[in-house]
Design a protein around this motif. Structure first.
Motif, PDB file in Angstrom:
ATOM      1  N   GLY A   6       8.094  -9.006 -14.847  1.00  0.00           N
ATOM      2  CA  GLY A   6       7.435  -8.866 -13.554  1.00  0.00           C
ATOM      3  C   GLY A   6       6.962  -7.458 -13.275  1.00  0.00           C
ATOM      4  O   GLY A   6       6.452  -7.156 -12.193  1.00  0.00           O
ATOM      5  N   GLY A   7       7.136  -6.565 -14.255  1.00  0.00           N
ATOM      6  CA  GLY A   7       6.813  -5.159 -14.049  1.00  0.00           C
ATOM      7  C   GLY A   7       7.971  -4.448 -13.385  1.00  0.00           C
ATOM      8  O   GLY A   7       8.771  -5.064 -12.676  1.00  0.00           O
ATOM      9  N   PRO A   8       8.100  -3.135 -13.582  1.00  0.00           N
ATOM     10  CA  PRO A   8       9.220  -2.421 -12.961  1.00  0.00           C
ATOM     11  C   PRO A   8       9.054  -2.328 -11.460  1.00  0.00           C
ATOM     12  O   PRO A   8       7.933  -2.340 -10.937  1.00  0.00           O
ATOM     13  CB  PRO A   8       9.144  -1.030 -13.603  1.00  0.00           C
ATOM     14  N   GLY A   9      10.171  -2.243 -10.745  1.00  0.00           N
ATOM     15  CA  GLY A   9      10.131  -1.981  -9.316  1.00  0.00           C
ATOM     16  C   GLY A   9      10.108  -0.494  -9.051  1.00  0.00           C
ATOM     17  O   GLY A   9      10.401   0.317  -9.937  1.00  0.00           O
ATOM     18  N   PHE A  10       9.766  -0.137  -7.821  1.00  0.00           N
ATOM     19  CA  PHE A  10       9.815   1.259  -7.372  1.00  0.00           C
ATOM     20  C   PHE A  10      10.486   1.263  -6.005  1.00  0.00           C
ATOM     21  O   PHE A  10       9.878   0.917  -4.998  1.00  0.00           O
ATOM     22  CB  PHE A  10       8.415   1.869  -7.305  1.00  0.00           C
ATOM     23  N   SER A  11      11.748   1.646  -5.995  1.00  0.00           N
ATOM     24  CA  SER A  11      12.546   1.533  -4.770  1.00  0.00           C
ATOM     25  C   SER A  11      12.152   2.553  -3.711  1.00  0.00           C
ATOM     26  O   SER A  11      12.331   2.318  -2.525  1.00  0.00           O
ATOM     27  CB  SER A  11      14.028   1.728  -5.109  1.00  0.00           C
TER      28      SER A  11
END
Length: 323
Positions: free
Chosen positions: A200-205
């Motif tokens: 899903g692609g990396p998250g960016f918190s």
């Protein structure tokens, strides 16, 4: 409770002495009223009319990338502004910003004079601002690390093998964080892991604290944050037991204070030396100095120079984060 412990805890405002809260509240109200407008204008490449860089009587305006909980940062830099003001006999104001990009933009336009940047944002800001001068870094910034964390439900145990993180739902911190994105992506790629290839692609918190919360909740199975925040939150007992420290990166240079040229024009050519001397002269043996050092999780500040961030610039360009 010391001011440093109150700042790190993110507890209620009455944890600070009333005089400190009162002084900081005045600064924050004045700064925040201008920063909302300044942030919008900076995004458009325009300078805020509120205490703008053309104001020769304006204060030294300090800021920082929002890498931790906003309330923690407000208290930390409010205390730093007071200490710096008293030591250098300057009017110093702290202004919070909304995100990493805003800190770089407001530094470029001169709305912020002295900013606590991470390695990558410091390089970005310096390259966009002719005459910007690195002032100081902490002793720990010459040998900084990130830590990868996982949710205990993954069954992963501490290891140096980052390849085992491939295929996991993964989150970085801010997109332009050195310790929460740039250097971890570099080390992942060195071990054959596509830093953008997580499901899903990396998250960016958005911040290191948010990364911990997202991994604890299971929203992401793994993530990465800077080691100082991990160590601090662990010491406070604030890390959820569901979060397991998985791996530690090799060392790199990171955070530093960067001074803009408009501040030198307004406040004197000796300002860079005065600031460097103050930061590097802080002593853990002095109670007031020790308070500031504890706030930054440092034993001392040391001089720094642009060349210390050449590796970060090279990696940033390679990953497309610096044009």
């Amino acid at each position: 409770m010391s001011l440093a412990r109150a700042a790190r805890s993110g507890g209620p405002a009455d944890a600070l002495p009333a005089s400190a809260v009162h002084a900081f509240s005045r600064r924050t109200l004045l700064a925040a009223s201008g920063l909302a407008l300044a942030t919008t204008l900076a995004a458009c490449g325009r300078t805020s009319p509120v205490s703008g860089p053309s104001d020769p009587s304006g204060p030294l305006r300090i800021g920082a990338i929002p890498d931790q909980d906003p309330e923690v940062l407000q208290r930390l830099y409010g205390i730093v502004a007071d200490a710096l003001s008293g030591a250098l006999d300057l009017d110093v104001s702290y202004a919070p910003v909304t995100d990493y990009a805003a800190a770089v933009s407001l530094f470029r336009t001169g709305d912020l004079d002295l900013v606590w940047f991470g390695g990558l944002t410091g390089v970005q800001a310096r390259l966009q601002t002719a005459g910007a001068v690195p002032i100081a870094q902490r002793d720990i910034d010459a040998d900084f690390h990130s830590v990868f964390v996982v949710n205990a439900a993954t069954g992963l145990t501490p290891s140096d093998d980052l390849a085992l993180l491939a295929g996991r739902r993964f989150t970085y911190g801010s997109e332009t964080s050195t310790s929460g994105r740039l250097m971890p992506a570099f080390f992942l790629r060195e071990q054959g892991v596509d830093p953008d290839g997580f499901p899903g692609g990396p998250g960016f918190s958005g911040s290191h604290d948010a990364t911990l919360a997202l991994v604890a909740s299971g929203t992401y199975e793994a993530g990465v944050l800077n080691e100082q925040v991990w160590t601090s939150r662990t010491a406070e007992g604030a890390v959820d037991p569901a979060v397991v420290r998985y791996a530690r990166t090799p060392a790199y240079s990171d955070y530093h204070w960067l001074l803009g040229p408009s501040a030198v024009d307004r406040l004197g050519e000796d300002l860079p030396d005065r600031l460097t001397d103050w930061f590097t002269g802080l002593s853990a043996d002095d109670p007031g100095d020790a308070e500031v050092l504890e706030l930054f999780g440092a034993g001392s500040f040391i001089p720094t120079e642009a060349a210390n961030y050449d590796q970060i610039e090279e990696i940033g360009r390679d990953l497309g984060l610096i044009n």
